[in-house]
Motif scaffolding. Structure first.
Motif, PDB file in Angstrom:
ATOM      1  N   ASP A  66     -16.271 -34.396  29.928  1.00  8.07           N
ATOM      2  CA  ASP A  66     -15.516 -34.671  28.712  1.00  8.07           C
ATOM      3  C   ASP A  66     -15.366 -33.381  27.911  1.00  8.07           C
ATOM      4  O   ASP A  66     -16.370 -32.801  27.477  1.00  8.07           O
ATOM      5  CB  ASP A  66     -16.276 -35.724  27.895  1.00  8.07           C
ATOM      6  CG  ASP A  66     -15.493 -36.156  26.660  1.00  8.07           C
ATOM      7  OD1 ASP A  66     -14.476 -35.501  26.337  1.00  8.07           O
ATOM      8  OD2 ASP A  66     -15.908 -37.141  26.039  1.00  8.07           O
ATOM      9  N   ASN A 114     -17.036 -33.655  24.506  1.00 11.20           N
ATOM     10  CA  ASN A 114     -18.390 -34.167  24.416  1.00 11.20           C
ATOM     11  C   ASN A 114     -19.208 -33.641  25.587  1.00 11.20           C
ATOM     12  O   ASN A 114     -19.284 -34.248  26.644  1.00 11.20           O
ATOM     13  CB  ASN A 114     -18.345 -35.706  24.409  1.00 11.20           C
ATOM     14  CG  ASN A 114     -19.614 -36.291  23.849  1.00 11.20           C
ATOM     15  OD1 ASN A 114     -20.609 -35.596  23.641  1.00 11.20           O
ATOM     16  ND2 ASN A 114     -19.593 -37.587  23.615  1.00 11.20           N
ATOM     17  N   LYS A 127     -21.144 -35.201  28.880  1.00 15.33           N
ATOM     18  CA  LYS A 127     -20.690 -36.558  29.157  1.00 15.33           C
ATOM     19  C   LYS A 127     -19.520 -36.517  30.136  1.00 15.33           C
ATOM     20  O   LYS A 127     -18.823 -35.508  30.255  1.00 15.33           O
ATOM     21  CB  LYS A 127     -20.235 -37.249  27.856  1.00 15.33           C
ATOM     22  CG  LYS A 127     -21.309 -37.316  26.793  1.00 15.33           C
ATOM     23  CD  LYS A 127     -22.375 -38.335  27.135  1.00 15.33           C
ATOM     24  CE  LYS A 127     -23.382 -38.441  25.994  1.00 15.33           C
ATOM     25  NZ  LYS A 127     -24.524 -39.280  26.324  1.00 15.33           N
ATOM     26  N   ILE A 154     -15.980 -38.491  31.628  1.00 14.17           N
ATOM     27  CA  ILE A 154     -14.924 -39.477  31.364  1.00 14.17           C
ATOM     28  C   ILE A 154     -14.148 -39.709  32.661  1.00 14.17           C
ATOM     29  O   ILE A 154     -14.192 -38.887  33.571  1.00 14.17           O
ATOM     30  CB  ILE A 154     -13.942 -39.025  30.255  1.00 14.17           C
ATOM     31  CG1 ILE A 154     -13.328 -37.666  30.619  1.00 14.17           C
ATOM     32  CG2 ILE A 154     -14.629 -38.957  28.906  1.00 14.17           C
ATOM     33  CD1 ILE A 154     -12.161 -37.281  29.755  1.00 14.17           C
TER      34      ILE A 154
END
Length: 492
Positions: A100, A103, A106, A108
RNA sequence: CGGGAUGUAGCGUAGCCCGGUUAUCGCGCCUGGUUUGGGACCAGGAGGUCGCAAGUUCGAAUCUUGCCAUCCCGACCA
């Protein structure tokens, strides 16, 4: 005690959950609706699976494995089947994740990695299998095609329960193709018999063989045969189904064969399955407030031997004697364990093995050794007896058979006690509410009446028993004429 | 998915209403010893993101919101 169980009388559902968790069969997982089957539960499943697999092979079937994913276009080919399962399908739409950018650390779903065609995680495998069969079947000489697969399937259920209804479950699904309708029906009935025999003889759970009403039929089937079992709370549980699929899938997937007369014909199909749900049936049919009760024939552990000793001196003497017993038991093919773990005292072990449902326990202490005897305890009745060491293995073998028979008889007696005939609506409702169990009653044969009864009482038609007695009567609700009684019950 | 309840150490729990030192107790676990015929006892010890995430506040297990999970009731469920 942390191992204390909820009683059946206090809260039947909680009792069931306690047995599953505290009995070490399964655990909740990090995934909604999915469970972890623990080694003890899996060992039970393996024993069930091995017996079923043997019977499938004896009846001419072979195992194969088909993909977990079904392209959406294939899935929708048989319309009724697709519609029936559409609401509970997990669907794969992408094939890649990426980090991500907003972020760190993380992931996605990568929007660039969208699949051109979505993949349905199989809720059942008819579609992918019949698409495959199309390429395998050209001639009557290719038939019958008798294939089974052991697999996992996913059905996105709203409300799940350990073993009884999980989002992912293990099962077997047989998929067969035949040249004639009669042969396909014969296969459907044969496999229902295989299920019934297995469940009754190995799981010690009596079942009613029957056919489902059109309302309750498998999506895409012409006729659904089932075996229905009764749980100790009087509710019914569908333990297995065998479907005559007619030519629905052959037509949907264009599977034709050349017959002896050189004419093209669509093949006739069946499918049949049982799942890890059977473990739920096993638990609820036999177990008591002290814990599980395993039928000896499929119990992961049939006999446990507990040593009782004072001081370190006596243990080796007991060990030596137990080694002989173990060898004799194993020679008879009995699954036995010597529980000489020194961390737990005998009383604790007794309770633990009762919780886990080990059919037979042998306790041996110095007192017994001196008299050349052991204490033999059976889980089903909690009876204990002192028996001579001589001929112990044979005695245990007989006892295992007796326990198997006893728990079957017990379940059968319970079912008999909880099977009633109702001849009026008031009687019908009263039986369902107060006596529970199966209620045999006349039904006018319409889906409307069936639905209305379900709305009013939550009871469904479990099945129309095979070889059902024909008798004139009037429908319990509508008062219209009826030719036979059908079995109603509230069900899992 | 709708209604209700619950979530504090592996398990069971107190504390929450009314925010305030180091979060209570039992079982289990570890070490040592005594034990062992139905869930042993003594001594010492370890173990906690208070379901998760935001928010309010000087300060949150406690108040607010969202989410997650489990149970019950419904809907759904081959």
């Amino acid at each position: 005690m942390s191992k204390e169980l909820t009683t059946r009388a206090a809260d039947y559902s909680q009792w069931y959950n306690d047995l599953v968790i505290k009995g070490g069969l399964a655990d909740y997982s990090a995934v909604r609706g999915c469970m972890v089957i623990k080694p003890y539960g899996y060992a039970l499943w393996e024993n069930m699976r091995d017996q079923l697999d043997k019977r499938f092979k004896e009846t001419g079937h072979v195992n194969a494995y088909f993909p977990l994913f079904v392209p959406k276009s294939l899935f929708e080919a048989e319309e009724k089947n697709a519609e029936g399962f559409a609401k509970e399908c997990a669907v794969v739409t992408h094939y890649r994740l990426k980090t991500d950018p907003d972020n760190k650390g993380k992931l996605i779903v990568d929007p660039e990695a969208k699949l051109e065609e979505e993949l349905v995680v199989r809720p059942t495998s008819e579609a992918i299998i019949w698409n495959t069969y199309k390429g395998w079947i050209q001639s009557y000489r290719d038939l019958p095609l008798l294939i089974n697969q052991w697999a996992n399937v996913v059905r996105w259920e709203m409300r799940t329960r350990l073993f009884l209804r999980t989002a992912e479950f293990l099962w077997q699904e047989g998929h067969t193709a035949h040249a004639t309708k009669a042969e396909a029906i014969e296969e459907t009935e044969k496999m229902l018999d295989v299920y019934a025999e297995f469940v009754e003889e190995y799981m010690a759970v009596p079942v009613i063989k029957g056919i489902k009403t059109p309302n309750e039929r498998f999506a895409g089937a012409e006729e659904t045969y089932c075996i229905e079992a009764m749980m100790q709370d009087g509710k019914a549980l569908q333990a297995g189904t065998s479907h005559f699929l007619g030519q629905n899938f052959a037509k949907a997937f264009d599977v034709q064969f050349m017959n002896k007369e050189n004419k093209l014909e669509y093949v006739w199909a069946t499918s049949w399955g049982v799942s890890t749900r059977l473990i739920g049936a096993l638990i609820m049919a036999h177990s008591d407030d002290q814990g599980l009760i395993m039928p000896p024939k499929i119990a992961p552990l049939q006999v446990v031997i507990v040593p009782i000793y004072k001081g370190a001196d006596s243990k080796p003497v007991i060990d030596e004697k137990v080694a002989t017993i173990m060898a004799e038991l194993k020679a008879l093919g009995i699954r036995a364990k010597y529980d000489d773990n020194d961390n737990a005292r005998p009383g604790w072990k007794f309770a633990e093995h009762e919780l886990k449902g080990v059919p037979v326990r042998i306790a041996m202490g110095m007192r017994d050794l001196e008299n050349n005897v052991v204490e033999l305890a059976r889980r089903d009745t909690k009876e204990k007896q002192t028996v001579p060491l001589d001929g112990l293995a044979g005695l245990v073998q007989n006892l295992l058979e007796e326990i198997q028979q006893n728990i079957y008889n017990r379940a059968l007696a319970f079912r008999a006690d909880h099977t009633s005939e109702a001849n009026s609506w008031e009687e019908f409702v009263d039986l369902l509410d107060n006596k529970t169990g199966f209620v045999s009653a006349h039904w006018d044969g319409t889906a409307e009446t069936e639905d209305a009864i379900k709305d009013k009482t939550k009871a469904t038609i479990r099945c129309i028993p095979l070889n059902n007695k024909q008798e004139a009567g009037v429908c319990i609700l509508s008062g219209k004429p009826s030719t036979q009684r059908v079995l109603f019950a509230r069900a899992y």
